[in-house]
Design a protein around this motif. Structure first.
Motif, PDB file in Angstrom:
ATOM      1  N   VAL A 289      -7.755 -83.343 -44.314  1.00 47.51           N
ATOM      2  CA  VAL A 289      -6.450 -83.891 -44.710  1.00 47.51           C
ATOM      3  C   VAL A 289      -5.933 -83.188 -45.961  1.00 47.51           C
ATOM      4  O   VAL A 289      -4.769 -82.760 -46.031  1.00 47.51           O
ATOM      5  CB  VAL A 289      -6.559 -85.411 -44.942  1.00 47.51           C
ATOM      6  CG1 VAL A 289      -5.257 -85.952 -45.532  1.00 47.51           C
ATOM      7  CG2 VAL A 289      -6.895 -86.127 -43.637  1.00 47.51           C
ATOM      8  N   VAL A 290      -6.808 -83.063 -46.968  1.00 49.52           N
ATOM      9  CA  VAL A 290      -6.402 -82.413 -48.223  1.00 49.52           C
ATOM     10  C   VAL A 290      -6.044 -80.950 -47.977  1.00 49.52           C
ATOM     11  O   VAL A 290      -5.092 -80.414 -48.569  1.00 49.52           O
ATOM     12  CB  VAL A 290      -7.528 -82.535 -49.271  1.00 49.52           C
ATOM     13  CG1 VAL A 290      -7.196 -81.712 -50.522  1.00 49.52           C
ATOM     14  CG2 VAL A 290      -7.742 -83.990 -49.645  1.00 49.52           C
TER      15      VAL A 290
ATOM     16  N   ALA B 299     -16.447 -86.985 -45.439  1.00 49.64           N
ATOM     17  CA  ALA B 299     -15.924 -86.007 -46.391  1.00 49.64           C
ATOM     18  C   ALA B 299     -15.221 -84.861 -45.667  1.00 49.64           C
ATOM     19  O   ALA B 299     -14.226 -84.317 -46.162  1.00 49.64           O
ATOM     20  CB  ALA B 299     -17.057 -85.468 -47.262  1.00 49.64           C
ATOM     21  N   ALA B 300     -15.720 -84.485 -44.484  1.00 54.99           N
ATOM     22  CA  ALA B 300     -15.066 -83.420 -43.713  1.00 54.99           C
ATOM     23  C   ALA B 300     -13.669 -83.844 -43.273  1.00 54.99           C
ATOM     24  O   ALA B 300     -12.719 -83.044 -43.317  1.00 54.99           O
ATOM     25  CB  ALA B 300     -15.915 -83.058 -42.497  1.00 54.99           C
ATOM     26  N   VAL B 301     -13.528 -85.096 -42.854  1.00 54.05           N
ATOM     27  CA  VAL B 301     -12.208 -85.599 -42.454  1.00 54.05           C
ATOM     28  C   VAL B 301     -11.261 -85.621 -43.656  1.00 54.05           C
ATOM     29  O   VAL B 301     -10.108 -85.171 -43.569  1.00 54.05           O
ATOM     30  CB  VAL B 301     -12.328 -87.004 -41.837  1.00 54.05           C
ATOM     31  CG1 VAL B 301     -10.952 -87.615 -41.609  1.00 54.05           C
ATOM     32  CG2 VAL B 301     -13.109 -86.947 -40.533  1.00 54.05           C
TER      33      VAL B 301
ATOM     34  N   LEU C 149     -16.356 -77.324 -44.089  1.00 51.95           N
ATOM     35  CA  LEU C 149     -17.395 -76.419 -43.594  1.00 51.95           C
ATOM     36  C   LEU C 149     -18.772 -77.060 -43.604  1.00 51.95           C
ATOM     37  O   LEU C 149     -19.545 -76.923 -42.642  1.00 51.95           O
ATOM     38  CB  LEU C 149     -17.403 -75.132 -44.433  1.00 51.95           C
ATOM     39  CG  LEU C 149     -16.179 -74.230 -44.293  1.00 51.95           C
ATOM     40  CD1 LEU C 149     -16.262 -73.065 -45.272  1.00 51.95           C
ATOM     41  CD2 LEU C 149     -16.054 -73.712 -42.862  1.00 51.95           C
ATOM     42  N   GLU C 150     -19.108 -77.762 -44.674  1.00 52.53           N
ATOM     43  CA  GLU C 150     -20.447 -78.351 -44.748  1.00 52.53           C
ATOM     44  C   GLU C 150     -20.540 -79.662 -43.988  1.00 52.53           C
ATOM     45  O   GLU C 150     -21.624 -80.058 -43.547  1.00 52.53           O
ATOM     46  CB  GLU C 150     -20.853 -78.582 -46.199  1.00 52.53           C
ATOM     47  CG  GLU C 150     -20.125 -79.728 -46.886  1.00 52.53           C
ATOM     48  CD  GLU C 150     -20.710 -80.067 -48.252  1.00 52.53           C
ATOM     49  OE1 GLU C 150     -21.527 -81.000 -48.309  1.00 52.53           O
ATOM     50  OE2 GLU C 150     -20.341 -79.397 -49.228  1.00 52.53           O
TER      51      GLU C 150
ATOM     52  N   ALA D  83     -11.658 -78.824 -50.611  1.00 48.99           N
ATOM     53  CA  ALA D  83     -11.266 -79.302 -49.285  1.00 48.99           C
ATOM     54  C   ALA D  83     -11.960 -78.504 -48.192  1.00 48.99           C
ATOM     55  O   ALA D  83     -12.556 -79.079 -47.259  1.00 48.99           O
ATOM     56  CB  ALA D  83      -9.745 -79.212 -49.130  1.00 48.99           C
ATOM     57  N   TRP D  84     -11.925 -77.188 -48.298  1.00 52.52           N
ATOM     58  CA  TRP D  84     -12.545 -76.361 -47.266  1.00 52.52           C
ATOM     59  C   TRP D  84     -14.060 -76.420 -47.331  1.00 52.52           C
ATOM     60  O   TRP D  84     -14.745 -76.325 -46.293  1.00 52.52           O
ATOM     61  CB  TRP D  84     -12.038 -74.924 -47.363  1.00 52.52           C
ATOM     62  CG  TRP D  84     -10.688 -74.791 -46.738  1.00 52.52           C
ATOM     63  CD1 TRP D  84      -9.476 -74.728 -47.369  1.00 52.52           C
ATOM     64  CD2 TRP D  84     -10.410 -74.756 -45.339  1.00 52.52           C
ATOM     65  NE1 TRP D  84      -8.459 -74.653 -46.458  1.00 52.52           N
ATOM     66  CE2 TRP D  84      -8.999 -74.673 -45.201  1.00 52.52           C
ATOM     67  CE3 TRP D  84     -11.203 -74.790 -44.195  1.00 52.52           C
ATOM     68  CZ2 TRP D  84      -8.382 -74.611 -43.951  1.00 52.52           C
ATOM     69  CZ3 TRP D  84     -10.588 -74.730 -42.956  1.00 52.52           C
ATOM     70  CH2 TRP D  84      -9.205 -74.642 -42.846  1.00 52.52           C
TER      71      TRP D  84
END
Length: 281
Positions: A46-47, A40-42, A182-183, A177-178
């Motif tokens: 991208v988003v 999800a971080a990747v 972060l998480e 997205a952020w």
């Protein structure tokens, strides 16, 4: 709540139940949530390259929410390792709407009609209470129940924080997205410390399921955040918990867990509660 908002929240409920089930199928829960969080971080990174940057006022909420989400994931891992998916999932999800309702009224200043409040209470009490009723005839596993309730409280906390934060951000897409960025780095960092050089070996057999779960996780919460910019927090929180019924069905079909009378009663109560919420508008 407009039909579009309702449809978005229901789609989020399906996606949420499926990604939780995918996580449950991976025996090593740290591996599962490393794949889901890292993936999800990747995706979030991208988003974030294409979405507007959240407004300055949203960043404190993003920071707090990231920590709350990591706490939620740790508690969810603990719940899944201690109890049946069809048991701990309804308790965790059913605890949240009542707490969100109280926080939205007391802290955010939202007001709900008596009909909407009754719907939230009915849906939440039905989901958590019937899950506990399913323990009749067997000795309760108190550590699993405690972890599930704590998970529900963490869900309520990040729901309220994100409900305020996404409204301050001016961009639900940029906010999700952020938030994922972060998480999503914290649990993989912890997994690297635990597994060290063996982490890739542990991740590889489950990569497809974990990355699918990551995409579903981001989709599910992105839809909820968007809905929170267009409807009060409490009804959205209650309606999204229709994922509990989907989760119970998944538990029965794929994990061979008993559905039975408690789950049928939960379906009925959730339907009644949801009907009241939608009737109240």
């Amino acid at each position: 709540m407009t039909p579009l908002v309702v449809a978005a929240v229901l789609a989020a409920a399906v996606a949420h139940a499926v990604w939780n089930a995918l996580a449950h199928t991976i025996r090593d829960q740290l591996v599962a949530f490393t794949l889901i969080g890292g993936g999800a971080a990747v995706l979030g990174a991208v988003v974030a390259c294409f979405a507007p940057l959240p407004a300055g006022g949203a960043w404190p909420y993003l920071a707090v929410s990231a920590l709350l989400h990591v706490g939620y994931q740790m508690l969810l891992m603990r719940s899944f390792s201690l109890g049946d998916f069809g048991q701990v999932y309804p308790i965790a999800r059913g605890t949240a709407p009542l707490v969100v309702t109280a926080a939205a009224v007391l802290l955010v200043g939202e007001s709900l009609s008596g009909l909407a409040l009754a719907g939230v209470a009915l849906a939440s009490a039905g989901l958590s209470g019937v899950a506990l009723w399913g323990l009749r005839g067997s000795r309760p596993h108190w550590p699993a129940l405690a972890a599930a309730v704590a998970t529900g409280l963490s869900i309520a906390a990040y729901t309220v924080v994100d409900g305020v934060g996404v409204r301050a951000s001016g961009t639900p897409l940029g906010y999700i997205a952020w938030l994922m960025v972060l998480e999503g780095v914290l649990i993989p960092a912890w997994a690297f410390r635990v597994h060290r050089g063996a982490l890739w070996t542990a991740l590889r057999p489950h990569a497809a399921r974990g990355l699918a779960g990551a995409a579903l996780s981001m989709l599910a919460y992105g839809l909820v955040l968007w809905a929170q910019t267009r409807a009060p927090l409490a009804p959205v929180a209650a309606l999204r918990e229709s994922s509990v019924i989907i989760g119970a069905a998944i538990g029965a079909l794929f994990f061979h867990e008993r559905f039975g009378t408690p789950r049928i009663a939960a379906t009925t109560l959730l339907t009644l509660g949801t009907t009241l919420i939608l009737t109240a508008g």
